[in-house]
Design a protein around this motif. Structure first.
Motif, PDB file in Angstrom:
ATOM      1  N   UNK A   9       0.849  -1.176   0.000  1.00 60.70           N
ATOM      2  CA  UNK A   9       0.000   0.000   0.000  1.00 60.70           C
ATOM      3  C   UNK A   9       0.893   1.238   0.000  1.00 60.70           C
ATOM      4  N   UNK A  10       0.574   2.169  -0.875  1.00 59.93           N
ATOM      5  CA  UNK A  10       1.282   3.440  -0.950  1.00 59.93           C
ATOM      6  C   UNK A  10       0.248   4.547  -0.817  1.00 59.93           C
ATOM      7  N   UNK A  11       0.715   5.736  -0.522  1.00 56.35           N
ATOM      8  CA  UNK A  11      -0.172   6.887  -0.537  1.00 56.35           C
ATOM      9  C   UNK A  11       0.341   7.885  -1.563  1.00 56.35           C
ATOM     10  N   UNK A  14      -2.086  12.880  -4.959  1.00 62.08           N
ATOM     11  CA  UNK A  14      -2.936  13.066  -6.139  1.00 62.08           C
ATOM     12  C   UNK A  14      -4.262  12.327  -5.944  1.00 62.08           C
ATOM     13  N   UNK A  15      -5.371  12.951  -6.325  1.00 65.26           N
ATOM     14  CA  UNK A  15      -6.701  12.333  -6.213  1.00 65.26           C
ATOM     15  C   UNK A  15      -6.821  11.134  -7.158  1.00 65.26           C
ATOM     16  N   UNK A  16      -7.598  10.125  -6.787  1.00 72.07           N
ATOM     17  CA  UNK A  16      -7.715   8.916  -7.598  1.00 72.07           C
ATOM     18  C   UNK A  16      -8.064   9.118  -9.075  1.00 72.07           C
ATOM     19  N   UNK A  17      -9.053   9.977  -9.438  1.00 71.27           N
ATOM     20  CA  UNK A  17      -9.380  10.084 -10.872  1.00 71.27           C
ATOM     21  C   UNK A  17      -8.187  10.549 -11.720  1.00 71.27           C
ATOM     22  N   UNK A  18      -7.473  11.516 -11.226  1.00 63.26           N
ATOM     23  CA  UNK A  18      -6.341  12.069 -11.969  1.00 63.26           C
ATOM     24  C   UNK A  18      -5.178  11.074 -12.000  1.00 63.26           C
ATOM     25  N   UNK A  19      -4.897  10.444 -10.882  1.00 61.75           N
ATOM     26  CA  UNK A  19      -3.818   9.468 -10.815  1.00 61.75           C
ATOM     27  C   UNK A  19      -4.112   8.266 -11.705  1.00 61.75           C
ATOM     28  N   UNK A  20      -5.360   7.809 -11.732  1.00 59.87           N
ATOM     29  CA  UNK A  20      -5.737   6.665 -12.560  1.00 59.87           C
ATOM     30  C   UNK A  20      -5.527   6.964 -14.043  1.00 59.87           C
ATOM     31  N   UNK A  21      -5.884   8.183 -14.450  1.00 63.71           N
ATOM     32  CA  UNK A  21      -5.683   8.564 -15.854  1.00 63.71           C
ATOM     33  C   UNK A  21      -4.216   8.464 -16.239  1.00 63.71           C
ATOM     34  N   UNK A  22      -3.341   8.993 -15.395  1.00 63.39           N
ATOM     35  CA  UNK A  22      -1.909   8.997 -15.713  1.00 63.39           C
ATOM     36  C   UNK A  22      -1.276   7.621 -15.517  1.00 63.39           C
ATOM     37  N   UNK A  23      -1.600   6.971 -14.412  1.00 65.02           N
ATOM     38  CA  UNK A  23      -0.976   5.708 -14.028  1.00 65.02           C
ATOM     39  C   UNK A  23      -1.438   4.529 -14.865  1.00 65.02           C
ATOM     40  N   UNK A  24      -2.692   4.544 -15.284  1.00 62.13           N
ATOM     41  CA  UNK A  24      -3.260   3.401 -15.997  1.00 62.13           C
ATOM     42  C   UNK A  24      -3.646   3.749 -17.432  1.00 62.13           C
ATOM     43  N   UNK A 114      -4.996   6.334  -1.800  1.00 58.00           N
ATOM     44  CA  UNK A 114      -4.336   5.170  -1.227  1.00 58.00           C
ATOM     45  C   UNK A 114      -4.252   4.173  -2.382  1.00 58.00           C
ATOM     46  N   UNK A 115      -3.048   3.756  -2.696  1.00 59.64           N
ATOM     47  CA  UNK A 115      -2.813   2.838  -3.813  1.00 59.64           C
ATOM     48  C   UNK A 115      -2.613   1.449  -3.220  1.00 59.64           C
ATOM     49  N   UNK A 116      -3.530   0.560  -3.503  1.00 56.20           N
ATOM     50  CA  UNK A 116      -3.450  -0.810  -2.995  1.00 56.20           C
ATOM     51  C   UNK A 116      -3.035  -1.710  -4.151  1.00 56.20           C
ATOM     52  N   UNK A 117      -1.943  -2.417  -3.950  1.00 59.07           N
ATOM     53  CA  UNK A 117      -1.392  -3.263  -5.000  1.00 59.07           C
ATOM     54  C   UNK A 117      -1.294  -4.696  -4.485  1.00 59.07           C
ATOM     55  N   UNK A 118      -1.937  -5.627  -5.190  1.00 57.28           N
ATOM     56  CA  UNK A 118      -1.855  -7.043  -4.854  1.00 57.28           C
ATOM     57  C   UNK A 118      -1.123  -7.750  -5.978  1.00 57.28           C
ATOM     58  N   UNK A 133      13.543 -10.937  -4.062  1.00 57.01           N
ATOM     59  CA  UNK A 133      12.879 -10.735  -5.351  1.00 57.01           C
ATOM     60  C   UNK A 133      11.596  -9.922  -5.157  1.00 57.01           C
ATOM     61  N   UNK A 134      10.836 -10.270  -4.132  1.00 47.55           N
ATOM     62  CA  UNK A 134       9.591  -9.564  -3.832  1.00 47.55           C
ATOM     63  C   UNK A 134       9.901  -8.131  -3.393  1.00 47.55           C
ATOM     64  N   UNK A 135      10.899  -7.963  -2.541  1.00 43.29           N
ATOM     65  CA  UNK A 135      11.277  -6.639  -2.064  1.00 43.29           C
ATOM     66  C   UNK A 135      11.710  -5.751  -3.234  1.00 43.29           C
ATOM     67  N   UNK A 136      12.489  -6.295  -4.148  1.00 43.81           N
ATOM     68  CA  UNK A 136      12.928  -5.520  -5.318  1.00 43.81           C
ATOM     69  C   UNK A 136      11.733  -5.111  -6.169  1.00 43.81           C
ATOM     70  N   UNK A 137      10.773  -6.003  -6.334  1.00 44.50           N
ATOM     71  CA  UNK A 137       9.564  -5.688  -7.093  1.00 44.50           C
ATOM     72  C   UNK A 137       8.748  -4.583  -6.436  1.00 44.50           C
ATOM     73  N   UNK A 138       8.623  -4.639  -5.118  1.00 48.25           N
ATOM     74  CA  UNK A 138       7.895  -3.602  -4.378  1.00 48.25           C
ATOM     75  C   UNK A 138       8.590  -2.252  -4.534  1.00 48.25           C
ATOM     76  N   UNK A 139       9.912  -2.263  -4.459  1.00 48.25           N
ATOM     77  CA  UNK A 139      10.668  -1.009  -4.597  1.00 48.25           C
ATOM     78  C   UNK A 139      10.508  -0.421  -5.998  1.00 48.25           C
ATOM     79  N   UNK A 140      10.522  -1.264  -7.018  1.00 52.95           N
ATOM     80  CA  UNK A 140      10.327  -0.777  -8.393  1.00 52.95           C
ATOM     81  C   UNK A 140       8.927  -0.197  -8.559  1.00 52.95           C
ATOM     82  N   UNK A 141       7.924  -0.872  -8.001  1.00 54.71           N
ATOM     83  CA  UNK A 141       6.544  -0.380  -8.102  1.00 54.71           C
ATOM     84  C   UNK A 141       6.406   0.973  -7.398  1.00 54.71           C
ATOM     85  N   UNK A 142       6.990   1.096  -6.229  1.00 57.20           N
ATOM     86  CA  UNK A 142       6.896   2.357  -5.492  1.00 57.20           C
ATOM     87  C   UNK A 142       7.600   3.480  -6.253  1.00 57.20           C
ATOM     88  N   UNK A 143       8.763   3.187  -6.810  1.00 59.60           N
ATOM     89  CA  UNK A 143       9.499   4.194  -7.592  1.00 59.60           C
ATOM     90  C   UNK A 143       8.685   4.623  -8.807  1.00 59.60           C
TER      91      UNK A 143
END
Length: 160
Positions: A9-11, A14-24, A114-118, A133-143
């Motif tokens: 989970x990250x915070x 940016x509001x969800x609608x705007x972040x979703x447009x850019x992120x996804x 709040x960004x929830x990633x599973x 391996x999992x820790x490296x993946x989490x760090x890349x996602x957060x970056x």
């Protein structure tokens, strides 16, 4: 085959609608522009961008991976949920058959996100996933999230 699930989970300010447009919704265009050292290109190989679409991401010169292909599993624009699975590429090792992700953006009380990633790793045989391996993946996602957030903070009119 084993299945290992990890949640992060990250915070974001940016509001969800705007972040979703850019992120996804526009990540294929945005990320190669703002982080060309990380992502050289992103393109649709098959489909129209919706469920079932296959996308190819080619990584920059310094990356440990050259490319991945992923398939869009779910895209809910109203509830800000995006699911996809890595189906090809050198990020999938001889131990990993498939990695599936679900990203969900939830509004916090102050309007930020709040960004929830599973992440679900499906291994071949009885292989196990190493914690590093999992820790490296989490760090890349957060970056990755932080690069997009920094861009949106610096460009307040983008993706409104």
């Amino acid at each position: 085959m084993g299945v290992f699930t990890y949640e992060t989970e990250f915070t974001s300010v940016i509001a969800p609608p705007r972040l979703f447009k850019a992120l996804v919704l526009d990540a294929d265009n945005l990320v190669p522009k703002i982080a060309p050292q990380a992502v050289k290109s992103a393109e649709i190989v098959e489909g129209d961008g919706g469920v079932g679409t296959i996308k190819k991401t080619s990584f920059g010169e310094g990356s440990e991976y050259s490319y991945v292909k992923h398939q869009v599993d779910a895209l809910d624009k109203e509830n800000f949920v995006y699911s996809y699975s890595l189906i090809e590429g050198d990020a999938l090792s001889d131990k990993i058959e498939k990695i599936s992700y679900e990203i969900k953006l939830v509004a916090s009380a102050d309007g930020s996100s709040i960004i929830k990633n599973t992440s679900n790793y499906r291994t071949k045989g009885d292989a196990e996933i190493k914690e590093e391996h999992v820790k490296a993946g989490k760090e890349r996602a957060h970056a990755f999230f932080k690069v997009i957030e920094t861009y949106l903070v610096a460009n307040p009119d983008a993706y409104n």
